[in-house]
Design a protein around this motif. Structure first.
Motif, short mmCIF file in Angstrom:
data_model
loop_
_atom_site.label_atom_id
_atom_site.label_comp_id
_atom_site.label_asym_id
_atom_site.label_seq_id
_atom_site.Cartn_x
_atom_site.Cartn_y
_atom_site.Cartn_z
N ARG A 12 0.85 -1.20 0.00
CA ARG A 12 0.00 0.00 0.00
C ARG A 12 0.89 1.25 0.00
NH1 ARG A 12 -5.16 1.86 2.30
NH2 ARG A 12 -4.90 4.03 2.89
N ASP A 41 -7.73 6.56 1.20
CA ASP A 41 -8.26 5.24 0.87
C ASP A 41 -8.84 5.18 -0.54
OD1 ASP A 41 -7.53 4.21 3.30
OD2 ASP A 41 -9.51 4.43 4.22
N TYR A 42 -9.55 6.24 -0.98
CA TYR A 42 -10.19 6.17 -2.29
C TYR A 42 -9.16 6.14 -3.41
CZ TYR A 42 -9.47 11.10 -3.58
OH TYR A 42 -8.92 12.30 -3.94
N ASP A 51 -6.07 4.84 -3.03
CA ASP A 51 -5.50 3.50 -2.93
C ASP A 51 -6.41 2.49 -3.62
OD1 ASP A 51 -3.74 1.43 -1.87
OD2 ASP A 51 -5.40 0.96 -0.53
N GLU A 52 -7.71 2.64 -3.46
CA GLU A 52 -8.65 1.70 -4.07
C GLU A 52 -8.68 1.85 -5.59
OE1 GLU A 52 -13.17 0.00 -3.29
OE2 GLU A 52 -12.40 1.69 -2.13
N ARG A 95 -10.67 -3.31 -3.27
CA ARG A 95 -10.78 -3.90 -1.94
C ARG A 95 -11.23 -5.37 -2.01
NH1 ARG A 95 -7.77 -1.17 1.49
NH2 ARG A 95 -8.07 1.05 1.26
N ARG A 96 -11.97 -5.71 -3.08
CA ARG A 96 -12.42 -7.08 -3.25
C ARG A 96 -12.18 -7.53 -4.68
NH1 ARG A 96 -14.95 -9.56 0.72
NH2 ARG A 96 -15.55 -8.33 2.55
N ALA A 103 -11.86 -10.78 -0.19
CA ALA A 103 -11.16 -9.58 0.27
C ALA A 103 -9.72 -9.58 -0.24
CB ALA A 103 -11.18 -9.52 1.79
N GLU A 163 -6.21 -8.47 0.81
CA GLU A 163 -5.50 -8.08 2.01
C GLU A 163 -4.41 -7.06 1.69
OE1 GLU A 163 -6.35 -8.99 5.00
OE2 GLU A 163 -7.94 -10.33 4.26
N ARG A 164 -4.29 -6.03 2.52
CA ARG A 164 -3.25 -5.03 2.33
C ARG A 164 -2.11 -5.31 3.29
NH1 ARG A 164 -4.93 -1.34 -1.18
NH2 ARG A 164 -2.72 -1.54 -1.65
#
Length: 299
Positions: free
Chosen positions: A194, A200-201, A203-204, A209-210, A216, A218-219
Motif C-alpha cells: 500500500r 483510501d479512495y 489507494d482503491e 478492496r475485493r 477480500a 489483504e493489504r
C-alpha cells in the motif's frame, strides 16, 4: 470548413468517444454528432465507424486527420505565441511526476513547452506517492502527473493524458511468477502493498478492496517510493499492480511482471491547485497532450 468543426473532428479522432469529446470542448454530445454528420455529408463519405461499443476512424477519416492536424497545430501555435507575447508566459513552472519512465516523458514535454515559451523555465521534479499532495498544497510544485484518480475539492485534474494496463509485480520466487497471466481473483490471499499516506479512495483506484469473485484483498506493508516498493517485492514481502511500462523500465532479476488479464487500467493525468491555475499550467498541459498525441508510445 469552420474552425469549430475542425476542432470537433480532430478531438473526436483523438478521443474516439462522443461524450468525452463533448466534455473536453464544453459542447453537447448532440453538437458533436451533428457536426460530424455535416462534415460527412460535405465530404460524401463516412469519417467514423460507429457501433454501440466503439468509435473508429475510417480510412478517409484517418487521411483527413493526417491532413488537418499539422495545419491546425500550426494555427494554434501561432495563437499561443501571440498570447504568450501579450500576457507574458515567463518565470518558472515546476512539473512533478510519480513513477520512473514518466520523468523522461515530462522532459520531452518541457522541451516542447520551452520551444513555444522561451521566457519560461521548466523544472522537472520527482515526487513520491506519499508526498505529491502535500507538495502541491505547499506550493512546492505547480502540477503533478499522477497515476491515480484524484477527487479533492481544492485540486483540478486535466483530461486523461494516456492510459496503460497494469501488470502484477511479484517476487521471482512467487507462486504466480511463472504464470503467463493472472486475474484480479488471484490477488485473494496475497499481501498487496500500500502506498504510504495515500487516501483510501486513491489507494482503491490502484487496487480494489475485493476481487470480482468477492474475496477480500489483504493489504500489507506500506511504501513511499517506487524503489522501496520494488525492494519489498523482490524480498518476497508482498505484491503490487504496477503500470505495464515497469516491465521494461524497472527490470530486476528478483522481480517478475505478470500481465493482469481483466482490468486495472492506469490513467495518467495532471493535477494542480485550482486556485493557482495560470497560463503556464494550461500551456504546459497542452504541450503534454501534443507530445503524447504525436507519439506512438508515450513511454
Amino acid at each position: 470548413m469552420e474552425r469549430r468543426d475542425i476542432e470537433i473532428f480532430l478531438t473526436l479522432a483523438e478521443e474516439l468517444h462522443f461524450g468525452r469529446t463533448a466534455e473536453r470542448l464544453h459542447v453537447s454530445t448532440a453538437r458533436v454528432s451533428q457536426t460530424i454528420k455535416k462534415l460527412e455529408r460535405r465530404i460524401g463519405a463516412a469519417l467514423f465507424e460507429r457501433t454501440s461499443r466503439r468509435v473508429a476512424l475510417t480510412p478517409i477519416g484517418r487521411r483527413l486527420e493526417a491532413d488537418l492536424r499539422p495545419a491546425h497545430r500550426q494555427i494554434l501555435d501561432g495563437v499561443e505565441r501571440a498570447v504568450a507575447a501579450g500576457r507574458g508566459i515567463d518565470g518558472v513552472l515546476r512539473a512533478g511526476f510519480v513513477g520512473t519512465a514518466v520523468g523522461g516523458l515530462l522532459h520531452r514535454v518541457a522541451a516542447t513547452f520551452q520551444n513555444r515559451h522561451s521566457a519560461c523555465r521548466v523544472q522537472v521534479v520527482e515526487t513520491r506517492y506519499s508526498d505529491f499532495l502535500p507538495l502541491l498544497r505547499a506550493d512546492e510544485v505547480d502540477l503533478v502527473l499522477v497515476p491515480v484518480r484524484v477527487d479533492e475539492p481544492d485540486l483540478t485534474a486535466s483530461p486523461v493524458l494516456f492510459s496503460e494496463p497494469s501488470v502484477l509485480a511479484a517476487s521471482a520466487r512467487h507462486r504466480l511468477a511463472r504464470r503467463a497471466s493472472v486475474t484480479l481473483d488471484d490477488l485473494a490471499g496475497e499481501q498487496v502493498l500500500r502506498p504510504r499516506g495515500m487516501p483510501d479512495y486513491m489507494d482503491e483506484s490502484l487496487v480494489p478492496r475485493r476481487t470480482p469473485g468477492g474475496a477480500a484483498v489483504e493489504r500489507g506493508l506500506e511504501f513511499s517510493t517506487v524503489q522501496e516498493m520494488l525492494s519489498l517485492i523482490g524480498a518476497g514481502m508482498g505484491v503490487f499492480p504496477v503500470p505495464a511500462h515497469a516491465s521494461r523500465y524497472d527490470t530486476r532479476p528478483d522481480i517478475a511482471y505478470i500481465p493482469i488479464s481483466d482490468g486495472l487500467i492506469r490513467e495518467r493525468r495532471f493535477i494542480w491547485r485550482g486556485a493557482a491555475e495560470n497560463n503556464r499550467i494550461r500551456a504546459f498541459t497542452q504541450a503534454a497532450r501534443d507530445v503524447v498525441a504525436a507519439s506512438a508510445e508515450p513511454l
